[in-house]
Design an enzyme around this catalytic site. Structure first.
Site, PDB file in Angstrom:
ATOM      1  N   THR A 100      17.119  31.554 -40.430  1.00  0.00           N
ATOM      2  CA  THR A 100      18.148  32.562 -40.704  1.00  0.00           C
ATOM      3  C   THR A 100      17.531  33.567 -41.660  1.00  0.00           C
ATOM      4  O   THR A 100      17.187  33.239 -42.790  1.00  0.00           O
ATOM      5  CB  THR A 100      19.398  31.931 -41.332  1.00  0.00           C
ATOM      6  N   LYS A 175      24.154  35.179 -36.413  1.00  0.00           N
ATOM      7  CA  LYS A 175      24.108  34.057 -37.361  1.00  0.00           C
ATOM      8  C   LYS A 175      24.786  34.424 -38.676  1.00  0.00           C
ATOM      9  O   LYS A 175      25.464  33.597 -39.301  1.00  0.00           O
ATOM     10  CB  LYS A 175      22.660  33.634 -37.610  1.00  0.00           C
ATOM     11  N   LYS A 243      21.126  31.859 -49.921  1.00  0.00           N
ATOM     12  CA  LYS A 243      20.232  32.848 -49.306  1.00  0.00           C
ATOM     13  C   LYS A 243      20.915  33.537 -48.130  1.00  0.00           C
ATOM     14  O   LYS A 243      20.903  34.773 -48.019  1.00  0.00           O
ATOM     15  CB  LYS A 243      18.941  32.158 -48.861  1.00  0.00           C
TER      16      LYS A 243
END
Length: 290
Positions: A100, A175, A243
Protein backbone atom coordinates in the site's frame (compact mmCIF):
# COMPACT_ATOMS: atom_id res chain seq x y z
CA UNK A 1 1.24 -14.94 -20.54
CA UNK A 2 2.30 -16.49 -17.25
CA UNK A 3 3.05 -20.22 -17.46
CA UNK A 4 3.54 -22.84 -14.71
CA UNK A 5 7.34 -22.55 -15.03
CA UNK A 6 7.33 -18.75 -15.00
CA UNK A 7 10.02 -17.64 -12.55
CA UNK A 8 8.70 -15.36 -9.83
CA UNK A 9 10.76 -13.09 -7.60
CA UNK A 10 9.18 -12.06 -4.29
CA UNK A 11 10.57 -9.17 -2.24
CA UNK A 12 9.25 -8.73 1.31
CA UNK A 13 8.16 -11.71 3.40
CA UNK A 14 6.43 -10.12 6.37
CA UNK A 15 3.12 -11.05 7.98
CA UNK A 16 1.26 -11.16 4.64
CA UNK A 17 4.05 -11.54 2.09
CA UNK A 18 5.24 -14.78 3.65
CA UNK A 19 1.86 -16.48 3.14
CA UNK A 20 1.50 -15.06 -0.37
CA UNK A 21 4.90 -16.41 -1.42
CA UNK A 22 4.10 -19.77 0.17
CA UNK A 23 0.96 -20.11 -1.97
CA UNK A 24 2.98 -19.45 -5.13
CA UNK A 25 5.53 -22.11 -4.18
CA UNK A 26 2.72 -24.57 -3.44
CA UNK A 27 1.18 -23.79 -6.84
CA UNK A 28 4.39 -24.96 -8.48
CA UNK A 29 6.02 -21.69 -9.49
CA UNK A 30 9.81 -21.42 -9.12
CA UNK A 31 10.08 -18.63 -6.54
CA UNK A 32 13.16 -16.59 -5.65
CA UNK A 33 12.93 -14.42 -2.55
CA UNK A 34 14.73 -11.49 -0.99
CA UNK A 35 14.06 -9.84 2.33
CA UNK A 36 16.25 -7.68 4.52
CA UNK A 37 16.16 -10.26 7.33
CA UNK A 38 16.90 -13.72 5.92
CA UNK A 39 15.68 -15.48 9.06
CA UNK A 40 12.13 -14.34 8.26
CA UNK A 41 12.31 -16.32 5.02
CA UNK A 42 13.73 -19.58 6.40
CA UNK A 43 10.44 -21.49 6.21
CA UNK A 44 10.01 -20.46 2.56
CA UNK A 45 13.56 -21.55 1.76
CA UNK A 46 12.83 -24.90 3.42
CA UNK A 47 9.74 -25.21 1.20
CA UNK A 48 11.84 -24.70 -1.92
CA UNK A 49 12.26 -20.97 -2.44
CA UNK A 50 15.60 -19.79 -3.83
CA UNK A 51 17.32 -17.18 -1.67
CA UNK A 52 18.84 -14.14 -3.37
CA UNK A 53 20.96 -11.89 -1.18
CA UNK A 54 20.32 -8.69 -3.18
CA UNK A 55 17.47 -7.11 -5.11
CA UNK A 56 19.81 -6.86 -8.10
CA UNK A 57 20.46 -10.61 -8.23
CA UNK A 58 16.78 -11.41 -7.87
CA UNK A 59 15.63 -8.93 -10.52
CA UNK A 60 17.95 -10.25 -13.21
CA UNK A 61 16.89 -13.89 -12.89
CA UNK A 62 13.06 -13.90 -12.92
CA UNK A 63 10.11 -13.19 -15.22
CA UNK A 64 7.75 -11.62 -12.69
CA UNK A 65 8.70 -9.58 -9.61
CA UNK A 66 6.28 -9.02 -6.73
CA UNK A 67 7.06 -6.50 -4.00
CA UNK A 68 5.32 -6.43 -0.63
CA UNK A 69 7.31 -4.08 1.57
CA UNK A 70 6.49 -1.59 4.31
CA UNK A 71 6.59 2.04 3.26
CA UNK A 72 6.76 4.18 0.10
CA UNK A 73 10.44 4.81 0.92
CA UNK A 74 11.02 1.04 0.83
CA UNK A 75 9.26 0.84 -2.53
CA UNK A 76 11.49 3.58 -3.93
CA UNK A 77 14.58 1.82 -2.62
CA UNK A 78 13.82 -1.54 -4.24
CA UNK A 79 12.63 -0.13 -7.59
CA UNK A 80 15.07 2.69 -8.30
CA UNK A 81 18.84 3.14 -8.37
CA UNK A 82 21.61 1.10 -9.92
CA UNK A 83 20.87 -1.86 -7.65
CA UNK A 84 17.09 -1.61 -7.99
CA UNK A 85 14.53 -3.62 -9.89
CA UNK A 86 14.11 -1.35 -12.90
CA UNK A 87 17.83 -1.14 -13.64
CA UNK A 88 18.32 -4.89 -13.47
CA UNK A 89 15.12 -6.58 -14.67
CA UNK A 90 15.09 -7.93 -18.21
CA UNK A 91 12.90 -6.45 -20.92
CA UNK A 92 9.45 -7.99 -20.84
CA UNK A 93 9.52 -8.57 -17.09
CA UNK A 94 6.29 -7.91 -15.16
CA UNK A 95 6.71 -5.96 -11.90
CA UNK A 96 3.84 -5.89 -9.41
CA UNK A 97 3.95 -3.67 -6.34
CA UNK A 98 1.46 -5.01 -3.79
CA UNK A 99 2.54 -2.62 -1.04
CA UNK A 100 0.00 0.00 0.00
CA UNK A 101 1.78 3.09 -1.26
CA UNK A 102 1.27 6.47 -2.92
CA UNK A 103 -0.70 6.61 -6.21
CA UNK A 104 1.84 9.11 -7.51
CA UNK A 105 4.67 6.64 -6.84
CA UNK A 106 2.77 3.90 -8.67
CA UNK A 107 2.53 6.18 -11.71
CA UNK A 108 6.23 7.04 -11.44
CA UNK A 109 7.16 3.32 -11.42
CA UNK A 110 4.83 2.62 -14.33
CA UNK A 111 6.35 5.35 -16.49
CA UNK A 112 9.94 4.45 -15.63
CA UNK A 113 9.22 0.77 -16.32
CA UNK A 114 7.59 1.51 -19.67
CA UNK A 115 10.77 3.28 -20.83
CA UNK A 116 12.64 0.02 -20.25
CA UNK A 117 9.97 -2.22 -21.85
CA UNK A 118 8.98 -3.54 -18.44
CA UNK A 119 5.29 -3.94 -17.52
CA UNK A 120 4.32 -2.45 -14.16
CA UNK A 121 1.14 -2.90 -12.11
CA UNK A 122 0.17 -1.48 -8.72
CA UNK A 123 -1.85 -4.13 -6.92
CA UNK A 124 -2.34 -3.51 -3.19
CA UNK A 125 -4.36 -6.04 -1.25
CA UNK A 126 -6.87 -6.24 1.58
CA UNK A 127 -7.80 -9.12 3.85
CA UNK A 128 -5.04 -9.08 6.45
CA UNK A 129 -3.20 -12.13 7.69
CA UNK A 130 -6.35 -14.26 7.41
CA UNK A 131 -6.88 -13.44 3.74
CA UNK A 132 -3.19 -14.01 2.98
CA UNK A 133 -3.10 -17.38 4.73
CA UNK A 134 -6.27 -18.56 2.99
CA UNK A 135 -5.33 -17.22 -0.45
CA UNK A 136 -8.46 -15.07 -0.46
CA UNK A 137 -7.11 -11.53 -0.61
CA UNK A 138 -8.96 -8.74 -2.39
CA UNK A 139 -6.56 -7.43 -5.03
CA UNK A 140 -7.01 -3.90 -6.42
CA UNK A 141 -5.08 -3.32 -9.62
CA UNK A 142 -3.90 -0.32 -11.60
CA UNK A 143 -2.15 -0.55 -14.97
CA UNK A 144 -2.57 -1.82 -18.51
CA UNK A 145 -5.21 -4.44 -19.22
CA UNK A 146 -2.79 -6.58 -21.25
CA UNK A 147 -0.35 -6.78 -18.32
CA UNK A 148 -3.20 -7.54 -15.93
CA UNK A 149 -4.45 -10.39 -18.12
CA UNK A 150 -0.94 -11.80 -18.52
CA UNK A 151 -0.34 -12.19 -14.78
CA UNK A 152 -3.91 -12.97 -13.73
CA UNK A 153 -3.06 -16.64 -13.02
CA UNK A 154 -0.65 -15.43 -10.34
CA UNK A 155 -3.28 -13.19 -8.78
CA UNK A 156 -5.70 -16.13 -8.70
CA UNK A 157 -3.29 -18.11 -6.52
CA UNK A 158 -3.24 -15.50 -3.76
CA UNK A 159 -6.63 -13.80 -4.06
CA UNK A 160 -10.24 -14.25 -5.11
CA UNK A 161 -11.67 -10.74 -5.47
CA UNK A 162 -9.42 -9.50 -8.27
CA UNK A 163 -10.40 -6.32 -10.12
CA UNK A 164 -8.57 -4.09 -12.59
CA UNK A 165 -9.60 -0.65 -11.35
CA UNK A 166 -8.06 1.51 -14.08
CA UNK A 167 -4.71 2.93 -15.21
CA UNK A 168 -1.53 3.14 -13.12
CA UNK A 169 -2.28 4.44 -9.63
CA UNK A 170 -5.91 3.26 -9.66
CA UNK A 171 -5.09 0.24 -7.51
CA UNK A 172 -3.53 2.46 -4.87
CA UNK A 173 -6.44 4.90 -4.92
CA UNK A 174 -8.84 1.97 -4.41
CA UNK A 175 -6.80 0.65 -1.49
CA UNK A 176 -6.86 4.11 0.11
CA UNK A 177 -10.67 4.10 -0.19
CA UNK A 178 -10.56 0.73 1.57
CA UNK A 179 -8.43 2.11 4.40
CA UNK A 180 -10.67 5.17 4.77
CA UNK A 181 -13.62 2.80 5.23
CA UNK A 182 -11.78 0.76 7.86
CA UNK A 183 -10.53 3.84 9.75
CA UNK A 184 -13.89 4.92 11.16
CA UNK A 185 -15.17 1.33 11.28
CA UNK A 186 -12.48 0.44 13.82
CA UNK A 187 -13.58 3.31 16.06
CA UNK A 188 -17.17 2.04 15.87
CA UNK A 189 -16.15 -1.52 16.76
CA UNK A 190 -14.25 -0.32 19.85
CA UNK A 191 -17.10 1.92 20.99
CA UNK A 192 -19.65 -0.86 20.47
CA UNK A 193 -17.69 -3.38 22.54
CA UNK A 194 -17.17 -0.92 25.38
CA UNK A 195 -20.85 0.04 25.24
CA UNK A 196 -21.94 -3.62 25.39
CA UNK A 197 -19.76 -4.24 28.44
CA UNK A 198 -20.98 -1.12 30.25
CA UNK A 199 -24.58 -2.09 29.53
CA UNK A 200 -24.02 -5.39 31.32
CA UNK A 201 -24.30 -7.48 28.15
CA UNK A 202 -22.25 -10.50 27.15
CA UNK A 203 -20.02 -8.97 24.45
CA UNK A 204 -19.45 -12.30 22.67
CA UNK A 205 -23.21 -12.72 22.21
CA UNK A 206 -23.55 -9.11 21.08
CA UNK A 207 -20.84 -9.70 18.48
CA UNK A 208 -22.62 -12.85 17.34
CA UNK A 209 -25.85 -10.92 16.79
CA UNK A 210 -24.53 -7.82 15.08
CA UNK A 211 -21.85 -9.47 12.92
CA UNK A 212 -24.45 -10.80 10.48
CA UNK A 213 -26.64 -7.71 10.20
CA UNK A 214 -26.17 -4.28 8.69
CA UNK A 215 -23.09 -3.71 10.87
CA UNK A 216 -21.27 -6.73 9.43
CA UNK A 217 -17.61 -6.24 8.57
CA UNK A 218 -14.21 -7.92 8.82
CA UNK A 219 -13.28 -5.38 11.48
CA UNK A 220 -16.25 -6.41 13.60
CA UNK A 221 -16.30 -10.19 13.19
CA UNK A 222 -12.54 -10.89 13.07
CA UNK A 223 -10.83 -7.99 14.82
CA UNK A 224 -13.68 -7.47 17.28
CA UNK A 225 -13.29 -11.08 18.39
CA UNK A 226 -9.54 -10.59 18.79
CA UNK A 227 -10.27 -7.57 21.00
CA UNK A 228 -12.47 -9.73 23.24
CA UNK A 229 -9.76 -12.40 23.36
CA UNK A 230 -7.16 -9.74 24.22
CA UNK A 231 -5.22 -11.00 21.22
CA UNK A 232 -3.22 -8.04 19.96
CA UNK A 233 -0.77 -9.89 17.72
CA UNK A 234 -0.40 -8.14 14.37
CA UNK A 235 -2.49 -9.32 11.46
CA UNK A 236 -1.81 -5.78 10.28
CA UNK A 237 0.54 -3.49 12.19
CA UNK A 238 -0.59 -0.27 13.84
CA UNK A 239 2.46 1.47 12.34
CA UNK A 240 1.49 0.39 8.83
CA UNK A 241 -2.11 1.51 9.30
CA UNK A 242 -0.83 4.92 10.39
CA UNK A 243 1.25 5.00 7.20
CA UNK A 244 -1.78 4.10 5.07
CA UNK A 245 -4.06 6.65 6.73
CA UNK A 246 -1.42 9.37 6.39
CA UNK A 247 -1.16 8.70 2.65
CA UNK A 248 -4.95 8.62 2.36
CA UNK A 249 -5.35 11.92 4.18
CA UNK A 250 -2.71 13.57 1.98
CA UNK A 251 -4.44 12.21 -1.12
CA UNK A 252 -7.84 13.42 0.11
CA UNK A 253 -6.42 16.92 0.57
CA UNK A 254 -4.94 16.80 -2.93
CA UNK A 255 -8.39 15.90 -4.26
CA UNK A 256 -9.96 18.79 -2.33
CA UNK A 257 -12.17 16.70 -0.04
CA UNK A 258 -12.52 16.63 3.73
CA UNK A 259 -12.14 13.39 5.66
CA UNK A 260 -13.03 14.07 9.31
CA UNK A 261 -13.51 10.40 10.20
CA UNK A 262 -10.13 9.50 8.74
CA UNK A 263 -8.49 12.43 10.56
CA UNK A 264 -9.94 11.30 13.91
CA UNK A 265 -8.87 7.69 13.40
CA UNK A 266 -5.34 8.75 12.46
CA UNK A 267 -5.15 10.92 15.58
CA UNK A 268 -6.25 8.00 17.79
CA UNK A 269 -3.85 5.53 16.22
CA UNK A 270 -0.96 7.96 16.62
CA UNK A 271 -1.87 8.23 20.31
CA UNK A 272 -1.91 4.42 20.49
CA UNK A 273 1.54 4.25 18.88
CA UNK A 274 2.88 6.78 21.37
CA UNK A 275 1.81 4.37 24.11
CA UNK A 276 4.13 1.71 22.66
CA UNK A 277 1.68 -0.17 20.45
CA UNK A 278 3.27 0.47 17.01
CA UNK A 279 4.01 -3.23 16.47
CA UNK A 280 0.64 -4.44 17.76
CA UNK A 281 -2.27 -5.34 15.52
CA UNK A 282 -4.79 -2.65 14.65
CA UNK A 283 -7.30 -4.23 17.06
CA UNK A 284 -5.17 -2.83 19.92
CA UNK A 285 -7.13 0.41 19.46
CA UNK A 286 -9.59 -0.96 22.03
CA UNK A 287 -6.96 -0.19 24.70
CA UNK A 288 -7.66 3.54 24.30
CA UNK A 289 -11.34 3.01 25.02
CA UNK A 290 -11.21 0.62 27.96
Amino acid sequence: MVKPKTKIGFIGTGVMGKSMAAHLIKAGYPVSIYTRTKSKAESLITDGAIWRDTVKKLASTVDVIITMVGYPSDVEQVYFGENGILENAQEGTYVIDMTTSKPSLAIQIYEAAREKNICALDAPVSGGDVGAKNGKLAIMIGGDEAAYEAVQPIFEVIGENIILQGPAGAGQHTKLANQITIATNMIGVCEAIVYAKKAGLHPEKVLESISTGAAASFSLSVLGQRMLNEDFAPGFYVKHFIKDMTIALESAKDLGISAPGLSLSLELYKELAEKGESDSGTQALIKLFE
